[in-house]
Enzyme design. Structure first.
Site, PDB file in Angstrom:
ATOM      1  N   GLY A 127       0.762  -1.075   0.031  1.00  0.00           N
ATOM      2  CA  GLY A 127       0.022   0.026  -0.057  1.00  0.00           C
ATOM      3  C   GLY A 127       1.000   1.482   0.116  1.00  0.00           C
ATOM      4  O   GLY A 127       1.974   1.243   0.717  1.00  0.00           O
ATOM      5  N   ARG A 173     -18.268  14.075  14.325  1.00  0.00           N
ATOM      6  CA  ARG A 173     -19.122  13.326  13.380  1.00  0.00           C
ATOM      7  C   ARG A 173     -20.379  12.412  13.699  1.00  0.00           C
ATOM      8  O   ARG A 173     -21.254  12.372  13.124  1.00  0.00           O
ATOM      9  CB  ARG A 173     -18.163  12.515  12.256  1.00  0.00           C
ATOM     10  CG  ARG A 173     -17.205  13.585  11.825  1.00  0.00           C
ATOM     11  CD  ARG A 173     -16.084  12.928  10.842  1.00  0.00           C
ATOM     12  NE  ARG A 173     -15.331  14.031  10.045  1.00  0.00           N
ATOM     13  CZ  ARG A 173     -14.377  13.544   9.484  1.00  0.00           C
ATOM     14  NH1 ARG A 173     -13.692  12.244   9.285  1.00  0.00           N
ATOM     15  NH2 ARG A 173     -13.672  14.428   8.741  1.00  0.00           N
ATOM     16  N   ALA A 195       0.445   6.345   4.692  1.00  0.00           N
ATOM     17  CA  ALA A 195       0.968   5.578   5.578  1.00  0.00           C
ATOM     18  C   ALA A 195       2.209   4.632   5.091  1.00  0.00           C
ATOM     19  O   ALA A 195       3.222   4.640   5.268  1.00  0.00           O
ATOM     20  CB  ALA A 195       0.112   4.681   6.467  1.00  0.00           C
ATOM     21  N   LEU A 231      -5.471  11.921   8.314  1.00  0.00           N
ATOM     22  CA  LEU A 231      -4.028  12.249   7.570  1.00  0.00           C
ATOM     23  C   LEU A 231      -2.801  12.177   8.796  1.00  0.00           C
ATOM     24  O   LEU A 231      -1.618  11.880   8.591  1.00  0.00           O
ATOM     25  CB  LEU A 231      -4.259  13.763   7.175  1.00  0.00           C
ATOM     26  CG  LEU A 231      -5.441  13.734   5.933  1.00  0.00           C
ATOM     27  CD1 LEU A 231      -5.230  15.078   5.091  1.00  0.00           C
ATOM     28  CD2 LEU A 231      -5.339  12.633   5.025  1.00  0.00           C
ATOM     29  N   GLY A 262      -0.308   4.671   0.168  1.00  0.00           N
ATOM     30  CA  GLY A 262      -1.229   5.924   0.521  1.00  0.00           C
ATOM     31  C   GLY A 262      -0.311   6.589   1.662  1.00  0.00           C
ATOM     32  O   GLY A 262       1.237   6.581   1.462  1.00  0.00           O
TER      33      GLY A 262
END
Lengths: 645, 253
Positions: free
Chosen positions: A40, A337, A44, A448, A42
């Site tokens: 991956g 949220r 991280a 993030l 992204g």
């Protein structure tokens, strides 16, 4: 197995320093003898791969996209938190820690969250040094804005494209290491299993998505930076390709899966329209800085609006219910949220929803536009307004947006200790793929922060400790575990490709699963519904293996095959999520059990019985998973009923 | 609405491709273009036919994966959006829609509508970064940057690396893409130490990948889904020239 989170002793503010000192080091000359796999790319993954390569380790990185820069971190809009206190408004590392623990409804580890707050300040420095163009004030210094669950302005941003800019920063560092030969990058390559040899993760099995080649890769450690599993709901704000397969395969090889039912429903998304929809689009939380959430005060008015008898502009000010401002005067539209989402659902369930389906509320900028002017609003949120206009064909400068909650992020994930290691020695999980820092609800602009904290500032320290312990001797790729794991993958691929007589496409199964999850394991959950969902998922699984239709061959690009594997894993994960939600007979954060609410209808925790991390252990095909508990110990914050009033 | 699709089908880079016609029936104007293709593909799968392959992921216009050449234009008829942001309300009932992959020697076809854009990544490897390691950097506010400069750098940095600029260009030039990265870092103080080295390295890699030259027709700017400006190309040319004239002894060291 006894869960050991390896939390350092001592006062909260000294834990990470102490840990860094106690972790073993690998000397610079030895680092080049080690090989690390990063799955991956992204925030991280890219940040970890680049940082480890800079230290001197040999890194092999994998992504299923055609370029590492396509990872879904790129779509994050609003911003990234850091306790810089540049605004002089009372922020501090402790306050960011406190807000995050409270926002997560006291279901995260104190030590992890404090470390996150501590390194948050370094992230901003790092990104600026890379050339990330954050928003600035006229004096040339960095600008901040506010996000939900906080009363200070600590969010750094790059218009509505913060994730894009941060990922491009990490991608550029990764590119530099690829150029220097320290990272070998495999694109269009999907990880399909972890190789566990002699009790340690020593490699992975991948499938080349262009040629179908199934290969093994050996390394001293494996880092899973593969994101979250929101797509278990079919419709979510995630990218179409986002999936749980890497994490789920690791789970089946011995990595415990923690708090799978902790999913985040984001309050401000563009509502669903029709059955054909393939994904939902988020409208950044930053919009709640200036947008006011409301619904018609009465069902009668809402009905007339839905029927088209009146227009939104016909509704008088006194007939509008700004329900967040009314119920939570101190946080107003910037409540966390989970709270905002549940209130929108409540209002819609009462019959006061808007839009054709009645499953939406308004997010209104009229007041902000008259206060700031259209140009200022456009400079702040222009790309989001454009995106909304494109999708709905309605102009948000002229009429309020219609929004409704949608699945957006998963707080649950692979269980990791303080060093980010899973229960498989040598296998780590970073970013959204792990469960570690957000408890039962993540605050905005913290994803993030966590992805980059794990990659830039945690794993470069903690990985060395493990590597120093096992020593630099090369991993033996001829260990029988490699051939066996590869064979397991080949058998599974062959099984899918034999499913040519099926009658239902894989996509239809995915949609069915999504309906079950959203209905019974979504914004509100109860015992009867969860028990029903479990039965439905088991039936769906049996039907999938009997009647799913998979096209094509292995030796070519075959998205029918790719999706079949991912959906099969989502179905199994869905069942575990339901088990977890059923077990947790309390409400906390995004997990709302209808049986456990306060008189005012807020989530009611049961700290006496549920102040623990649920870490699920795979015990075999079609066997119930075993629950392992890691008790959460709070030494610094006092557990209270969260209040945003 | 009912439509007729003419779609480029090609098994891989080694086999010849051809246009194939498919009906797309009962399409809602609220569907996105890619959702329309999903519906067509579901139908093909149920008939036992090979579905149409196209690259896509985020479906909100930011990842840069989708790359369709629709009715002769990259990302279709509308300005400043990607294929995934295009909705069927931009078409009319009964219309014939032609869908092709990006066409450029440097972007070989992978399958059907998907191309291999790894050339762009290799250009980035050649110099699209500031050489800083993790840690040991100054406090973020020690580098003040005038807001207009920061905003301009941001505008260049919004490129999504989709390749529409190359697809739009009669020469298949990658200048808009390359210049966006060059500009972002040339504008910012962080990018200064490697500024002239970077422009030479990235341009050299661009040439090696087989992209064509820029003849300033501006098709790239017109078709860019992120409205990246031609001024970026001017900045690249300026820096490239400066590097050649004034800094060559340092650069060839």
């Amino acid at each position: 197995m006894e869960l050991n989170a390896k939390l350092p002793e001592g006062p909260l503010a000294e834990k990470w320093d102490k840990q860094k000192f106690n972790l073993k080091l690998v000397n610079p000359a030895n680092k080049r003898k080690y090989h690390v796999i990063v799955v991956g790319t992204g925030l991280a993954g890219a940040s970890a791969a680049a940082s480890l390569a800079e230290l001197g380790y040999n890194v092999t990185a994998f992504c299923f996209h055609d370029s590492p820069r396509r990872a879904h971190s790129i779509a994050a809009q609003g911003g990234i938190n850091a306790a810089k206190n540049y605004q002089n408004d009372g922020d501090s590392i402790y306050r960011l820690f406190y807000d995050t623990i409270k926002g997560g409804d006291y279901r995260a580890r104190e030590a992890n969250v404090y470390r996150l707050a501590e390194v948050s300040v370094n992230i901003i420095d790092q990104c600026v040094a890379q050339g990330v163009p954050f928003a600035r004030e006229y004096g040339g210094l960095l600008d901040n804005r506010s996000f939900g669950g906080a009363q200070v302005s600590r969010t750094f941003y790059a218009r509505g494209q913060t994730g894009q800019q941060l990922l491009l920063g990490a991608y550029s560092s990764l590119n530099r290491q690829i150029h220097l030969g320290k990272v070998k990058m495999y694109t269009r390559t999907e990880m399909l299993d972890v190789v566990v040899a002699d009790g340690k993760a020593q490699g992975i099995v991948t499938r080349n998505l262009r040629t179908g080649a199934i290969e093994t890769h050996a390394a001293h450690a494996v880092l899973l930076c593969t994101g979250g599993y929101s797509n278990v709901f079919y419709l979510s704000t995630n990218a179409i390709g986002s999936n749980v397969t890497a994490a789920w395969r690791a789970h089946k090889r011995g990595a415990y899966f923690a708090n799978p039912c902790f999913t985040q429903i984001h309050p401000t998304c563009i509502p669903v329209s029709g059955d054909h929809q393939s994904k939902l689009t988020l409208m950044s939380e930053s919009l709640r800085n200036d947008g006011r959430v409301w619904a018609p005060k009465t069902v009668a008015i809402a009905e007339r609006l839905r029927k088209g008898e009146i227009k939104v502009t016909d509704i008088k000010e006194e007939d509008r219910d700004y329900f967040l401002e009314r119920k939570y005067p101190s946080f107003g539209n910037l409540v966390p949220r989970d709270v905002a989402s549940r209130n929108a659902k409540e209002v819609s369930d009462e019959g006061r929803g808007v839009g054709a389906s009645g499953k939406a509320v308004f997010l209104d900028f009229a007041e902000a536009i008259s206060r700031l002017g259209e140009d200022t609003v456009a400079a702040k949120y222009g790309n989001l307004f454009d995106m909304y206009y494109q999708i709905t064909d309605e102009n948000p400068y002229k009429q309020p947006m219609r929004i409704y909650p949608a699945v957006h992020y998963t707080m649950g994930g692979l269980w990791v200790d303080y060093n980010l290691m899973t229960t498989i020695p040598g296998c780590y999980a970073l970013g959204e793929a792990n469960f570690s820092d957000h408890g039962a609800n993540r605050l905005g602009a913290s994803a993030l922060m966590q992805g980059l904290a794990d990659g830039y500032f945690v794993i470069p320290y903690t990985l060395g400790d493990y590597l120093a312990t096992i020593g630099p001797k090369a991993v033996d790729p001829n260990h029988p575990a490699f051939a066996q794991t590869k064979k397991d993958v080949e058998v599974r691929v062959a099984k899918f490709l034999s499913m040519k007589k099926g009658t239902k496409t894989v996509n239809e199964y995915h949609r069915d699963l999504g309906h079950i999850m959203w209905e019974y394991c979504g914004m509100a959950r109860n015992e009867a519904g969860l028990i029903k969902a479990k039965g439905l998922i088991q039936a769906l699984k049996a039907d999938f293996w009997k009647n799913a239709l998979v096209m094509g061959e292995n030796e070519e690009i075959n998205f029918s095959l790719e999706r079949a594997g991912r959906v099969a894993d989502f179905i199994e994960l869905g069942e575990l999520m339901v088990d977890d939600a059923l077990m947790r007979r309390e409400s906390c954060g995004g997990h709302f059990r209808e049986e456990s609410q306060t008189e005012e209808g807020e989530a009611k925790r049961d700290d006496e019985n549920f102040s623990f991390v649920a870490a699920w252990e795979y015990t075999g095909e079609n066997q119930p998973e075993k629950l392992n508990r890691e008790d959460l110990i709070f030494e610094n914050v006092k557990l209270t009923q969260r209040s945003y009033k | 609405m009912n439509l007729t699709l003419k779609v480029w089908r090609q098994k891989n880079a080694k086999t010849a491709g051809k246009m194939v016609t498919y009906p797309a029936n009962d399409i809602s104007p609220d569907m996105s273009f890619l959702e329309m293709l999903d519906v067509v593909n579901e139908g093909l799968i149920l008939k036992g036919e090979d579905p149409i392959y196209f690259d896509h992921d985020c479906r909100e216009g930011i990842c840069g994966t989708c790359s369709l050449y629709i009715n002769g234009r990259p990302h279709g008829p509308k300005q400043a959006i990607t294929s995934c942001q295009l909705h069927m309300r931009s078409f009319y009932d009964g219309q014939t829609i032609t869908i092709e992959p990006w066409r450029a020697a440097a972007f070989p076809v992978v399958k059907d509508l998907a191309t291999d854009r790894s050339a762009f990544d290799r250009i980035q490897h050649a110099g699209g970064y500031v050489s800083v390691n993790t840690g040991g950097v100054p406090d973020a506010n020690e580098i003040p940057i005038p807001k207009p400069i920061a905003d301009e750098a941001f505008n260049s940095a919004t490129c999504i690396q989709c390749g529409a600029c190359v697809a739009a260009c009669k020469n298949a030039s990658a200048m808009l893409f390359v210049s966006a990265k060059i500009s972002q870092l040339a504008l910012l103080p962080q990018g200064q130490p490697e500024r002239y080295q970077r422009v030479q390295n990235m341009v050299a890699q661009m040439d090696e990948e087989g992209f064509g030259n820029c003849t300033n027709t501006g098709a790239c700017e017109a078709e860019c889904p992120k409205s990246i400006k031609l001024t970026n190309i001017a900045r690249l040319n300026g820096d490239f020239l400066t590097a050649k004239i004034f800094k060559s002894e340092e650069i060839h060291a």
